[in-house]
Design an enzyme around this catalytic site. Structure first.
Site, PDB file in Angstrom:
ATOM      1  N   LYS A 193     -20.450  25.198 -20.837  1.00 37.78           N
ATOM      2  CA  LYS A 193     -21.849  26.095 -20.867  1.00 37.78           C
ATOM      3  C   LYS A 193     -23.193  25.531 -20.128  1.00 37.78           C
ATOM      4  O   LYS A 193     -23.815  25.906 -19.635  1.00 37.78           O
ATOM      5  CB  LYS A 193     -21.848  27.799 -22.476  1.00 37.78           C
ATOM      6  CG  LYS A 193     -21.171  28.194 -21.429  1.00 37.78           C
ATOM      7  CD  LYS A 193     -21.335  29.475 -22.450  1.00 37.78           C
ATOM      8  CE  LYS A 193     -19.971  30.554 -22.265  1.00 37.78           C
ATOM      9  NZ  LYS A 193     -20.476  32.032 -22.822  1.00 37.78           N
ATOM     10  N   LYS A 211     -10.005  27.644 -15.902  1.00 45.23           N
ATOM     11  CA  LYS A 211     -10.115  29.096 -15.911  1.00 45.23           C
ATOM     12  C   LYS A 211     -11.410  30.763 -15.247  1.00 45.23           C
ATOM     13  O   LYS A 211     -11.763  29.653 -14.368  1.00 45.23           O
ATOM     14  CB  LYS A 211     -10.544  29.195 -16.704  1.00 45.23           C
ATOM     15  CG  LYS A 211     -11.104  30.549 -17.799  1.00 45.23           C
ATOM     16  CD  LYS A 211     -11.539  31.182 -19.236  1.00 45.23           C
ATOM     17  CE  LYS A 211     -13.003  31.296 -19.207  1.00 45.23           C
ATOM     18  NZ  LYS A 211     -13.811  31.975 -19.874  1.00 45.23           N
ATOM     19  N   LYS A 246     -15.745  35.216 -14.725  1.00 44.98           N
ATOM     20  CA  LYS A 246     -16.526  36.197 -13.895  1.00 44.98           C
ATOM     21  C   LYS A 246     -17.934  35.467 -13.608  1.00 44.98           C
ATOM     22  O   LYS A 246     -18.207  36.000 -12.796  1.00 44.98           O
ATOM     23  CB  LYS A 246     -17.258  36.698 -15.079  1.00 44.98           C
ATOM     24  CG  LYS A 246     -16.441  37.801 -16.229  1.00 44.98           C
ATOM     25  CD  LYS A 246     -17.710  38.558 -17.347  1.00 44.98           C
ATOM     26  CE  LYS A 246     -17.089  39.282 -18.037  1.00 44.98           C
ATOM     27  NZ  LYS A 246     -16.903  39.379 -19.585  1.00 44.98           N
TER      28      LYS A 246
END
Ligand code: AMP
Ligand code: TRP
Length: 332
Positions: free
Chosen positions: A114, A196, A199
């Site tokens: 992140k 992955k 969202k």
């Protein structure tokens, strides 16, 4: 009686990955026995570890509650609540930070990923995210935590912190165990099946959202990246795109991967994609219909969250008092 707890961040529209890896598991667990304590929450405090627009965040909290219900969580069996409404999460999170080393947080894979994506400054809450997650879990003496595979390392952290607290201050927390599905625990991006499904993917067509309509689902699956071999086989290393489609199909149809492979053994990629789309629509359509009904019913949503808040707060306040006492906080 066993306690099962999990949370999802209201950081955007939920994906098929969230459903197949996590929420469908919550619902199956809920319906598998009456003799268990079930807690499912909306992890809004986790969402603000990266920048969020306040109006959109609040909308997402409501939408996630409605989706939990539409997916089959039953407020008569499961306690559904908003994380920030139970103040003990932040309190225990802070106390557990005092037992957490900066180094072990800096080593967390999700933090590193992140941080690499972040264009604005990286908040310290992004670093301490796994400690808050440990607090979420330990506050309720959870036995089992159903999650997708990307949360495994965070669960390990929660177990370590529980053990560390217990050995420093005496036995207090249960050591939680993750529940990770054999198949479906990591649904991959349709555009890059080595990543992955997420969202927040910049490419809209990489992700199936739970509220995507039939046409959009068909288009996204039709443009899913595969390979040029021309045969259908589950082989994650050499055929990640086809393997992901087989996983999605098997989860949506409740079949094993072997059965899905067998079903498509003489089929071409066109047929595979069309049947994968059908299987997703079969699962999502009823959820979408219920979602639309529930979302208009503010009174019902509020009632569910009020009841959930009260129940969760009751359990959490008892635990936080015990913890503060053991640590020596507060008045003599
Ligand atoms: P999040 O959206 O990060 O709050 O994730 C909520 C839950 O969904 C967690 O248990 C995740 O592990 C799970 N999850 C998220 N993305 C996926 C995916 N692509 N495949 C399977 N599970 C997922
Ligand atoms: N970190 C989880 C995720 O991104 C969400 C979450 C927060 C969670 N607290 C939790 C999951 C406690 C399980 C238990 O998916």
């Amino acid at each position: 009686m066993k306690t099962i707890l999990s949370g999802v961040q209201p950081s955007g529209m939920l994906t098929l990955g969230n459903y197949l890896g996590a929420i469908s598991q919550f619902v199956n667990l809920q319906n598998s026995s009456d003799d268990q304590e079930l807690l499912f929450f909306i992890a809004d405090l986790h969402a603000i570890t990266v920048p969020q627009d306040a109006t959109i965040l609040r909308k997402n909290i409501k939408s996630l509650t409605a989706l939990y219900l539409a997916c089959g969580l039953d407020p008569n069996k499961s306690t559904i609540f908003v994380q920030s409404e139970v103040k003990e999460h932040s309190e225990l999170g802070y106390i557990l930070q005092s037992l957490t080393y900066i180094g072990e947080l800096e080593r967390m894979t999700q933090f590193k990923d992140k941080m690499a994506k972040q264009t604005q400054g990286v908040s310290s809450a992004l670093l301490t995210y796994p400690v808050l997650m440990a607090a979420d879990i330990l506050l309720y003496n959870s036995d089992y935590v159903p999650v997708g595979v990307d949360q495994k390392q965070h669960l390990e952290m929660a177990r370590n912190l529980a053990e560390r607290f217990n050995s420093r201050y005496s036995d207090t927390f249960k050591i939680p165990e993750p529940l990770i599905l054999k198949s479906g625990a990591k649904i991959m991006s349709l555009q890059d099946p080595t990543k992955k499904m997420s969202k927040s993917d910049k490419l809209d067509k990489a992700t199936i959202f739970l509220l995507d309509d039939e046409n959009i689902i068909r288009k996204k699956i039709a443009s899913a990246v595969t390979d040029s071999d021309g045969f259908i086989k589950y082989d994650v290393d050499n055929k990640p795109g086809i393997s992901n489609l087989l996983t999605i199909y098997s989860c949506c149809m409740n079949l094993s991967i072997k059965e899905a492979e067998e079903h498509f053994k003489d089929a071409n990629y066109g047929t595979l994609k069309s049947e994968v789309s059908d299987s997703i629509i079969k699962v999502l359509k009823p959820i979408q219909d219920r979602y639309n009904e529930i979302l208009n019913n503010n009174d019902y949503i509020n009632k569910v969250l009020d009841t959930g808040k009260e129940k969760a707060s009751y359990i959490a306040s008892k635990m936080i008092n015990k913890v503060k006492h053991k640590v020596g906080l507060g008045r003599f």
